[in-house]
Design a protein around this motif. Structure first.
Motif, short mmCIF file in Angstrom:
data_model
loop_
_atom_site.label_atom_id
_atom_site.label_comp_id
_atom_site.label_asym_id
_atom_site.label_seq_id
_atom_site.Cartn_x
_atom_site.Cartn_y
_atom_site.Cartn_z
N GLN A 103 -14.58 -6.75 1.54
CA GLN A 103 -13.42 -7.45 2.10
C GLN A 103 -12.33 -7.65 1.05
N LEU B 185 -1.26 -2.74 6.66
CA LEU B 185 -2.31 -2.21 7.54
C LEU B 185 -1.69 -1.29 8.59
N GLU C 80 -12.41 -15.10 4.72
CA GLU C 80 -12.36 -14.07 5.76
C GLU C 80 -13.04 -14.57 7.04
N LYS C 81 -12.28 -14.60 8.12
CA LYS C 81 -12.76 -14.87 9.48
C LYS C 81 -13.69 -16.09 9.59
N LEU D 282 -12.00 -3.04 4.36
CA LEU D 282 -10.60 -2.97 3.92
C LEU D 282 -10.47 -2.95 2.40
N ARG E 149 3.68 -10.51 14.43
CA ARG E 149 2.76 -9.42 14.05
C ARG E 149 2.13 -8.90 15.33
N VAL F 241 -3.83 -14.35 7.61
CA VAL F 241 -3.29 -13.16 6.93
C VAL F 241 -2.69 -12.23 7.98
N ALA F 242 -1.44 -11.79 7.74
CA ALA F 242 -0.71 -11.02 8.76
C ALA F 242 -0.40 -9.60 8.30
N ALA F 243 -1.42 -8.91 7.79
CA ALA F 243 -1.38 -7.44 7.65
C ALA F 243 -0.44 -6.87 6.58
N ARG G 114 -13.50 -1.03 18.55
CA ARG G 114 -13.18 -1.97 19.63
C ARG G 114 -12.30 -1.34 20.71
N TYR H 143 0.64 -7.26 2.35
CA TYR H 143 0.29 -7.85 1.06
C TYR H 143 1.11 -7.13 -0.02
N THR I 122 -10.02 -9.75 1.32
CA THR I 122 -9.92 -11.21 1.21
C THR I 122 -10.79 -11.75 0.06
N TYR J 152 -9.38 -13.62 11.72
CA TYR J 152 -8.44 -13.35 10.63
C TYR J 152 -8.96 -13.87 9.29
N GLY J 153 -8.30 -13.40 8.21
CA GLY J 153 -8.42 -14.10 6.94
C GLY J 153 -7.58 -15.36 7.05
C1 G1P Z 1 -7.99 -7.55 8.59
C2 G1P Z 1 -8.21 -8.53 7.43
C3 G1P Z 1 -7.92 -9.95 7.88
C4 G1P Z 1 -6.52 -10.02 8.46
C5 G1P Z 1 -6.37 -9.01 9.61
C6 G1P Z 1 -4.93 -8.98 10.18
O1 G1P Z 1 -8.98 -7.78 9.57
O2 G1P Z 1 -9.53 -8.39 6.95
O3 G1P Z 1 -8.03 -10.82 6.76
O4 G1P Z 1 -6.22 -11.33 8.93
O5 G1P Z 1 -6.69 -7.70 9.15
O6 G1P Z 1 -4.01 -8.72 9.20
P1 G1P Z 1 -9.32 -6.71 10.75
O7 G1P Z 1 -8.39 -7.05 11.88
O8 G1P Z 1 -9.10 -5.35 10.18
O9 G1P Z 1 -10.77 -6.98 11.12
#
Ligand code: G1P
Length: 305
Positions: free
Chosen positions: A227, A124, A188-189, A104, A253, A201-203, A16, A205, A229, A167-168
């Motif tokens: 995934q 992440l 997931e999303k 992921l 975040r 979900v904020a990266a 992206r 865990y 998630t 996001y998740g």
């Molecule tokens: C990933 C995860 C998603 C999470 C996001 C931000 O998505 O799969 O669940 O909400 O990071 O933490 P990505 O942004 O890599 O597509």
């Protein structure tokens, strides 16, 4: 037992952000005056982590070079004192390649041996969490995880309904102390019509070793990727305790996932930087005035032009 190990997935191709990411990893983009993944490492170290496994892939060697203080331009060459901002002897970095990025969940699975029988953080590599107190959200998540003897705990943030598809999204259950909650489900999303809440979900865990057999069994999910998630969802369905720990006031975040989120994160970190922030805030205010009304002086021209 304190949690001292962290897995940092950094194998994604950054599609992206093409062409910025054609020949450099997105994790090396600056947020403020440091690469985003440096910010992730500093956050982890502030939370007590001593061993960091970075999951890389093709084209990600600059990430490895970055964490080798003797490689390339050194702090001494640059005339910078006190870098890195932690005791380098006390922190060990490890690297492994994911191979073809398959999602992921697949990336985190590469950390199974590293985690061994211990609970492990997953952070992440393209996101930082900012707060007034270094690593306060991460430390809150670790405290809740230990106190409630969870198998997984996940930092979450409120997002707008239109944003759920990025996001998740989690379904909160029973409330616990300090805003944490038991998680009843996670998707997931999902689109806004399927989102069980606006908690995303904020990266960050933390997982017990229970996670890894679930990762091994996964079929590709959303976007044909393995995934993380989906593994968490299966853990919840089997009765494992999973917690959600919300970001609180003043905690954010910031990510470099796409041009818009990267620009926002860059503005914010630069405008609040201790050294250059004040001057940049003045510049930004003048530039906005000028863009609104061209008769206001352009801050990129000398004032006596
Ligand atoms: C990933 C995860 C998603 C999470 C996001 C931000 O998505 O799969 O669940 O909400 O990071 O933490 P990505 O942004 O890599 O597509």
């Amino acid at each position: 037992m304190p949690i001292t190990r962290a897995i940092v997935p950094a194998g994604g191709k950054g599609t992206r952000l093409f062409p910025v990411t054609k020949a450099q990893p997105k994790e090396m983009l600056p947020l403020g005056t440091r690469p985003v993944i440096q910010g992730v490492a500093e956050e982890l170290v502030s939370a007590g982590v001593t061993d960091i496994l970075i999951i890389t892939g093709a084209g990600k060697s600059p990430v490895e070079d970055h964490f080798d203080p003797t490689s390339g331009l050194t702090a001494a060459d640059a005339g910078v004192d006190g870098w890195p901002p932690y005791d380098d002897e006390a922190i060990q970095f490890y690297f492994t390649r994911q191979g073809e990025p398959r999602g992921l969940g697949d990336a985190v699975r590469c950390g199974e041996r590293f985690a061994g029988e211990e609970h492990v953080i997953v952070a992440l590599g393209d996101c930082i969490i900012t707060s007034d107190q270094p690593a306060a959200p991460l430390r809150r998540m670790l405290a809740a995880h230990a106190e409630h003897e969870a198998d997984a705990s996940i930092l979450v943030q409120r997002v707008s309904l239109e944003a759920t598809g990025r996001y998740g999204i989690v379904q909160p259950g029973r409330e616990l102390a300090e805003g944490a909650f038991e998680m009843d489900d996670i998707i997931e999303k999902p689109g806004p019509e399927d989102a069980p809440s606006r908690y995303a979900v904020a990266a960050r865990y933390v997982f017990s070793p229970t996670l890894f057999p679930y990762l091994a069994d996964l079929e590709p999910g959303k976007g044909a990727e393995i995934q993380l998630t989906d593994a968490v969802r299966a853990m919840i369905a089997d009765g494992h305790r999973v917690l959600g720990v919300p970001l609180q006031e003043g905690e954010r975040r910031l990510d470099v996932g796409n041009f818009e989120s990267y620009s926002r994160a860059f503005f914010r970190t630069m405008l609040t930087d201790e050294v250059v922030g004040e001057g940049l805030r003045r510049y930004a205010a003048n530039l906005l005035e000028h863009l609104r009304d061209a008769s206001h002086p352009d801050p990129d021209l000398p004032s006596d032009a």
